[in-house]
Scaffold this motif. Sequence first.
Motif, PDB file in Angstrom:
ATOM      1  N   SER A 232       1.108  -0.969  -0.484  1.00 22.51           N
ATOM      2  CA  SER A 232       0.145   0.255   0.256  1.00 22.51           C
ATOM      3  C   SER A 232       0.910   0.869   0.088  1.00 22.51           C
TER       4      SER A 232
ATOM      5  N   SER B 138      -7.418   1.032   0.277  1.00 20.39           N
ATOM      6  CA  SER B 138      -5.831  -0.087   1.661  1.00 20.39           C
ATOM      7  C   SER B 138      -6.668  -0.217   3.015  1.00 20.39           C
ATOM      8  N   GLY B 139      -8.309   0.287   2.659  1.00 14.98           N
ATOM      9  CA  GLY B 139      -9.087  -0.279   3.693  1.00 14.98           C
ATOM     10  C   GLY B 139     -10.383  -0.718   3.988  1.00 14.98           C
ATOM     11  N   LEU B 140     -10.592  -0.731   2.636  1.00 23.97           N
ATOM     12  CA  LEU B 140     -11.992  -1.624   1.707  1.00 23.97           C
ATOM     13  C   LEU B 140     -11.527  -2.651   0.766  1.00 23.97           C
ATOM     14  N   LEU B 141     -10.174  -2.816  -0.302  1.00 21.28           N
ATOM     15  CA  LEU B 141      -9.844  -3.781  -0.187  1.00 21.28           C
ATOM     16  C   LEU B 141      -8.897  -4.914   0.285  1.00 21.28           C
ATOM     17  N   PRO B 142      -9.555  -5.781   0.526  1.00 20.64           N
ATOM     18  CA  PRO B 142      -8.914  -7.482   1.183  1.00 20.64           C
ATOM     19  C   PRO B 142      -6.981  -7.103   0.821  1.00 20.64           C
ATOM     20  N   ALA B 143      -7.746  -7.275  -0.415  1.00 21.22           N
ATOM     21  CA  ALA B 143      -5.878  -7.487  -1.185  1.00 21.22           C
ATOM     22  C   ALA B 143      -4.657  -6.402  -0.377  1.00 21.22           C
TER      23      ALA B 143
ATOM     24  N   PRO C 245      -3.248  -4.857   1.845  1.00 22.26           N
ATOM     25  CA  PRO C 245      -2.823  -4.163   3.572  1.00 22.26           C
ATOM     26  C   PRO C 245      -3.643  -2.789   4.063  1.00 22.26           C
ATOM     27  N   ASP C 246      -3.859  -2.481   5.031  1.00 18.26           N
ATOM     28  CA  ASP C 246      -4.232  -1.647   6.111  1.00 18.26           C
ATOM     29  C   ASP C 246      -3.812  -0.378   6.337  1.00 18.26           C
TER      30      ASP C 246
ATOM     31  N   ASN D 117      -3.851   2.336   7.818  1.00 17.97           N
ATOM     32  CA  ASN D 117      -4.637   3.665   9.243  1.00 17.97           C
ATOM     33  C   ASN D 117      -3.457   4.773   9.350  1.00 17.97           C
TER      34      ASN D 117
END
Length: 282
Positions: A140, A199-204, A206-207, A209
Amino acid sequence: MTSPSPAKRFNWKNLRVRVLSATVLVPTVVSAVWFGGVWFLALVAVCAALLAREWGMMSAPRAPRGVALAIGVAVLVAVVAAFRGHYYLTWPLLAAGAILAALIARGAVERRADAAYGVIYIAPACIALVWLRVLDAGLSWTLLLFAVTWFADIFAYVTGSILKGPKLWPKFSPNKTWSGFFGGLVAAAIAAVGIDALSGLLPALPDMNLTWPVAAFIGFLGGLSTMMGDLWESILKRRFGVKDSGDLIPGHGGLLDRVDGLMFAAIVIAGVRLIYLYGWAH
């Protein structure tokens, strides 16, 4: 020394060539970033070699191959050490490589410091890229870096060409305007917020934050460093009396013309990531 060229009108043909080049380059870069590991290392290594070649051609036209080889080897050794996690060796190797490049370039350049600077100019950005990608949430953060630099560059070009207005620094870069400068900064901030949201929406992905104001500020810093890198390369090209660093990419010139802003932004974004890594921002 080359004299400043007059400001140009908006060139739609050039924009079309740039877009066509991007359709080839962007998927290649994004794929390497996405898969990471040796794929991303290979991308960085190829770019480092091409950048070393262009620097040799600019700084040592009488003996470009020898200088480019010395710079390229020095950069690649430091980058591989960083990729292997040997950071205690990376910076000493970089310093030794710069000194060695200067010694090898004896008599081939106007100043041997030009060869040493080639290593110092290219290697830290490559090391920052490799380090950024291998960290947690590195995918990300690396995508954010590329998105910020691309948006800053594209929208600075488009906004400045359409709106025009006062020149940013006519002595060194007569075609850049303040309207393009601010347009690029706004676009860079938006790009960073967008990547953080994804990054907070797509599982692929990493978030990351980040709150959106923090993401916007990181984008602003990345956009600002992108502009600085672009202007710095303009100064370097005037110093060596060349219009472009090369002719590798249609519509863009050389690779250095394409990644000059990225090289500065990579170091700045990596610095921001280092702050978050050690919790100094919390």
